[in-house]
Design a protein around this motif. Structure first.
Motif, PDB file in Angstrom:
ATOM      1  N   LEU A 189       0.834  -1.181  -0.198  1.00  0.00           N
ATOM      2  CA  LEU A 189      -0.094   0.045  -0.401  1.00  0.00           C
ATOM      3  C   LEU A 189       0.847   0.944   0.189  1.00  0.00           C
ATOM      4  O   LEU A 189       1.150   1.743   1.413  1.00  0.00           O
ATOM      5  CB  LEU A 189      -1.007  -0.051   0.756  1.00  0.00           C
ATOM      6  CG  LEU A 189      -1.965   1.198   1.154  1.00  0.00           C
ATOM      7  CD1 LEU A 189      -2.824   1.000  -0.084  1.00  0.00           C
ATOM      8  CD2 LEU A 189      -2.641   1.088   2.358  1.00  0.00           C
ATOM      9  N   PRO A 190       1.790   1.489  -1.127  1.00  0.00           N
ATOM     10  CA  PRO A 190       2.505   3.064  -1.387  1.00  0.00           C
ATOM     11  C   PRO A 190       1.179   3.612  -0.800  1.00  0.00           C
ATOM     12  O   PRO A 190       0.421   4.275  -0.653  1.00  0.00           O
ATOM     13  CB  PRO A 190       2.261   2.926  -2.652  1.00  0.00           C
ATOM     14  CG  PRO A 190       2.477   1.459  -3.442  1.00  0.00           C
ATOM     15  CD  PRO A 190       1.083   0.788  -2.369  1.00  0.00           C
ATOM     16  N   GLU A 191       2.483   4.939  -0.223  1.00  0.00           N
ATOM     17  CA  GLU A 191       1.766   5.846   0.125  1.00  0.00           C
ATOM     18  C   GLU A 191       1.062   6.948  -0.903  1.00  0.00           C
ATOM     19  O   GLU A 191      -0.047   8.125  -0.062  1.00  0.00           O
ATOM     20  CB  GLU A 191       2.626   7.120   1.014  1.00  0.00           C
ATOM     21  CG  GLU A 191       3.395   6.525   2.024  1.00  0.00           C
ATOM     22  CD  GLU A 191       4.144   7.373   3.012  1.00  0.00           C
ATOM     23  OE1 GLU A 191       4.658   8.472   2.441  1.00  0.00           O
ATOM     24  OE2 GLU A 191       4.883   7.484   4.036  1.00  0.00           O
ATOM     25  N   SER A 192       0.985   6.790  -2.109  1.00  0.00           N
ATOM     26  CA  SER A 192       0.586   7.593  -2.559  1.00  0.00           C
ATOM     27  C   SER A 192      -0.343   7.389  -3.125  1.00  0.00           C
ATOM     28  O   SER A 192      -1.948   7.530  -3.538  1.00  0.00           O
ATOM     29  CB  SER A 192       1.070   7.161  -4.021  1.00  0.00           C
ATOM     30  OG  SER A 192       1.273   6.698  -4.389  1.00  0.00           O
ATOM     31  N   TYR A 193      -1.158   5.431  -2.083  1.00  0.00           N
ATOM     32  CA  TYR A 193      -3.262   5.204  -2.682  1.00  0.00           C
ATOM     33  C   TYR A 193      -3.930   6.412  -0.612  1.00  0.00           C
ATOM     34  O   TYR A 193      -4.046   5.182  -0.020  1.00  0.00           O
ATOM     35  CB  TYR A 193      -2.299   4.210  -2.227  1.00  0.00           C
ATOM     36  CG  TYR A 193      -1.660   2.701  -3.717  1.00  0.00           C
ATOM     37  CD1 TYR A 193      -0.928   3.649  -4.391  1.00  0.00           C
ATOM     38  CD2 TYR A 193      -2.217   1.761  -3.949  1.00  0.00           C
ATOM     39  CE1 TYR A 193      -0.085   3.074  -5.182  1.00  0.00           C
ATOM     40  CE2 TYR A 193      -1.544   0.924  -4.540  1.00  0.00           C
ATOM     41  CZ  TYR A 193      -1.222   1.234  -5.721  1.00  0.00           C
ATOM     42  OH  TYR A 193      -0.398   0.728  -6.541  1.00  0.00           O
ATOM     43  N   ARG A 194      -3.668   7.269  -1.402  1.00  0.00           N
ATOM     44  CA  ARG A 194      -4.095   7.912   0.045  1.00  0.00           C
ATOM     45  C   ARG A 194      -6.027   7.698   0.106  1.00  0.00           C
ATOM     46  O   ARG A 194      -6.232   7.103   1.921  1.00  0.00           O
ATOM     47  CB  ARG A 194      -3.922   9.189  -0.515  1.00  0.00           C
ATOM     48  CG  ARG A 194      -2.077   9.656  -0.468  1.00  0.00           C
ATOM     49  CD  ARG A 194      -2.424  11.344  -0.820  1.00  0.00           C
ATOM     50  NE  ARG A 194      -0.966  11.331  -0.066  1.00  0.00           N
ATOM     51  CZ  ARG A 194      -0.423  12.814  -0.666  1.00  0.00           C
ATOM     52  NH1 ARG A 194      -1.487  13.657  -1.020  1.00  0.00           N
ATOM     53  NH2 ARG A 194       0.580  12.877  -0.795  1.00  0.00           N
ATOM     54  N   TRP A 195      -6.525   7.724  -1.131  1.00  0.00           N
ATOM     55  CA  TRP A 195      -7.752   6.640  -1.210  1.00  0.00           C
ATOM     56  C   TRP A 195      -8.300   5.674  -0.625  1.00  0.00           C
ATOM     57  O   TRP A 195      -8.897   5.570   0.411  1.00  0.00           O
ATOM     58  CB  TRP A 195      -8.893   7.435  -2.518  1.00  0.00           C
ATOM     59  CG  TRP A 195      -9.859   7.297  -2.591  1.00  0.00           C
ATOM     60  CD1 TRP A 195     -10.960   8.369  -1.099  1.00  0.00           C
ATOM     61  CD2 TRP A 195     -10.648   6.219  -2.717  1.00  0.00           C
ATOM     62  NE1 TRP A 195     -12.851   7.623  -1.132  1.00  0.00           N
ATOM     63  CE2 TRP A 195     -12.074   6.517  -2.123  1.00  0.00           C
ATOM     64  CE3 TRP A 195     -11.331   5.431  -3.519  1.00  0.00           C
ATOM     65  CZ2 TRP A 195     -13.144   5.695  -3.049  1.00  0.00           C
ATOM     66  CZ3 TRP A 195     -11.571   4.496  -4.237  1.00  0.00           C
ATOM     67  CH2 TRP A 195     -13.412   4.511  -3.242  1.00  0.00           C
ATOM     68  N   THR A 196      -7.398   5.078  -0.538  1.00  0.00           N
ATOM     69  CA  THR A 196      -7.763   2.913  -0.242  1.00  0.00           C
ATOM     70  C   THR A 196      -6.665   3.137   1.144  1.00  0.00           C
ATOM     71  O   THR A 196      -7.800   2.490   1.929  1.00  0.00           O
ATOM     72  CB  THR A 196      -6.618   2.261  -1.125  1.00  0.00           C
ATOM     73  OG1 THR A 196      -6.914   2.532  -2.640  1.00  0.00           O
ATOM     74  CG2 THR A 196      -6.562   0.788  -0.228  1.00  0.00           C
ATOM     75  N   GLU A 197      -6.222   3.925   1.262  1.00  0.00           N
ATOM     76  CA  GLU A 197      -5.571   3.720   2.828  1.00  0.00           C
ATOM     77  C   GLU A 197      -6.783   4.915   3.880  1.00  0.00           C
ATOM     78  O   GLU A 197      -7.072   4.273   4.503  1.00  0.00           O
ATOM     79  CB  GLU A 197      -4.581   4.349   3.625  1.00  0.00           C
ATOM     80  CG  GLU A 197      -4.118   4.480   4.528  1.00  0.00           C
ATOM     81  CD  GLU A 197      -1.778   4.970   4.556  1.00  0.00           C
ATOM     82  OE1 GLU A 197      -1.839   5.223   6.461  1.00  0.00           O
ATOM     83  OE2 GLU A 197      -1.200   5.508   3.884  1.00  0.00           O
ATOM     84  N   SER A 198      -7.280   5.271   3.744  1.00  0.00           N
ATOM     85  CA  SER A 198      -8.171   6.223   4.611  1.00  0.00           C
ATOM     86  C   SER A 198      -9.260   5.671   4.305  1.00  0.00           C
ATOM     87  O   SER A 198     -10.119   5.102   5.474  1.00  0.00           O
ATOM     88  CB  SER A 198      -8.462   7.409   3.377  1.00  0.00           C
ATOM     89  OG  SER A 198      -9.824   8.467   3.830  1.00  0.00           O
ATOM     90  N   LEU A 199      -9.824   4.938   3.047  1.00  0.00           N
ATOM     91  CA  LEU A 199     -10.800   3.719   3.228  1.00  0.00           C
ATOM     92  C   LEU A 199     -10.059   2.319   4.448  1.00  0.00           C
ATOM     93  O   LEU A 199     -11.027   1.896   5.146  1.00  0.00           O
ATOM     94  CB  LEU A 199     -11.183   2.950   2.087  1.00  0.00           C
ATOM     95  CG  LEU A 199     -12.020   3.948   0.772  1.00  0.00           C
ATOM     96  CD1 LEU A 199     -12.034   3.783  -0.947  1.00  0.00           C
ATOM     97  CD2 LEU A 199     -12.985   4.262   1.447  1.00  0.00           C
ATOM     98  N   LEU A 200      -9.189   1.709   4.568  1.00  0.00           N
ATOM     99  CA  LEU A 200      -8.622   1.076   4.865  1.00  0.00           C
ATOM    100  C   LEU A 200      -8.807   1.424   6.217  1.00  0.00           C
ATOM    101  O   LEU A 200      -9.071   0.555   8.170  1.00  0.00           O
ATOM    102  CB  LEU A 200      -7.903   0.972   4.831  1.00  0.00           C
ATOM    103  CG  LEU A 200      -6.632   0.128   5.643  1.00  0.00           C
ATOM    104  CD1 LEU A 200      -7.058  -1.705   5.427  1.00  0.00           C
ATOM    105  CD2 LEU A 200      -5.093  -0.440   5.349  1.00  0.00           C
TER     106      LEU A 200
END
Length: 274
Positions: A189-200
């Motif tokens: 989960l690269p830091e650039s995947y911000r929306w996915t991390e926020s969903l997570l």
């Protein structure tokens, strides 16, 4: 407290999340250990649907869909829109319930889930001593023999399973075999995947919780998702004393090599092995 995800509408992301899981480093683990890791992981399918494992550079990875809803998803009366077993809350006249996002106030029918009904999900216990396990890099249905007692061994009482009757429990307060019902996922989960991390980080706790970033492209989380190798008593392991064709234990080493806990780790409450 983290901000809600920057969503623009209701969608499948309200009920589930597609992720890429790091299983192991192929330079550090033998094929047998890689097979054990993916067998162990793919067994935890109660709330996770796993794809086929593949190799990227020096890593064994698998794409997975985690079927845990967003904590902001609720019915119009404020109750959870999805029950703990993954089923939708009862709707009117058998229809999908109307839901809303408590963060953005979107409203509409409960989004569909891609998780198959329980009776249609892939099984790992196939009956007659046959199991779905990874062997030599592929998922296979293998008939696994039981380990034979050593010749000339003295008759002894079978060792007692320390987990039977143990008061251990997971975060949802379900007792018994806690370490077989939740597990940690290491995610690409690269830091650039911000929306996915926020969903997570917005998934409903405790079914997905303890999200933390390890480095620029790795995050971890804990998921409550029972192992399909558990027998009907919910505690015993169906792979116990089973042998692979190459003579190795079928039961993954992760299940019997107890890890050393870090200073900030306490294990499951009520565990008899700590």
């Amino acid at each position: 407290m983290p901000k809600p995800p920057s969503c623009t509408s209701l969608g499948k992301h309200c009920r589930e999340l597609k992720l890429t899981v790091r299983v192991s480093n192929i330079d550090d683990e033998s094929q047998t250990l890689q097979d054990a890791s993916i067998t162990w992981m793919s067994g935890h399918a109660e709330r996770v649907t796993f794809g086929t494992a593949y190799i990227v550079e020096d890593e064994l990875r698998v794409d997975a869909t985690v079927h845990v809803p967003c904590k902001y998803l609720e019915t119009l009366d404020g109750n959870p829109a999805v029950l703990p077993n993954g089923e939708p809350a009862p709707g009117l006249n058998g229809k999908r319930p109307l839901v809303r996002c408590a963060a953005h106030r979107f409203r509409g029918p409960l989004p569909q889930s891609t998780q198959a009904p329980v009776e249609d999900r892939p099984r790992v216990q196939l009956g007659n001593g046959t199991f779905a396990v990874y062997y030599k890099g592929r998922r296979r249905n293998l008939k696994l023999r039981l380990k034979r007692a050593a010749k000339r061994s003295l008759p002894v009482v079978q060792s007692h399973n320390p987990c039977i009757g143990a008061p251990c429990r997971t975060g949802d307060n379900v007792k018994g075999a806690a370490c077989c019902r939740d597990f940690t996922l290491e995610l690409y989960l690269p830091e650039s995947y911000r929306w996915t991390e926020s969903l997570l980080r917005s998934r409903k706790s405790p079914y997905l919780c303890k999200v933390k970033r390890e480095d620029d492209d790795t995050a971890e989380c804990e998921v409550i998702s029972a192992c399909g190798f558990l027998e009907s008593d919910g505690i015993s392991c169906s792979l116990h004393n089973r042998i692979l064709p190459n003579g190795w234990r079928a039961k993954p080493s992760l299940c019997y090599e107890w890890p050393e806990l870090e200073k900030d780790e306490t294990g499951h409450p009520g565990c008899r092995l700590i």
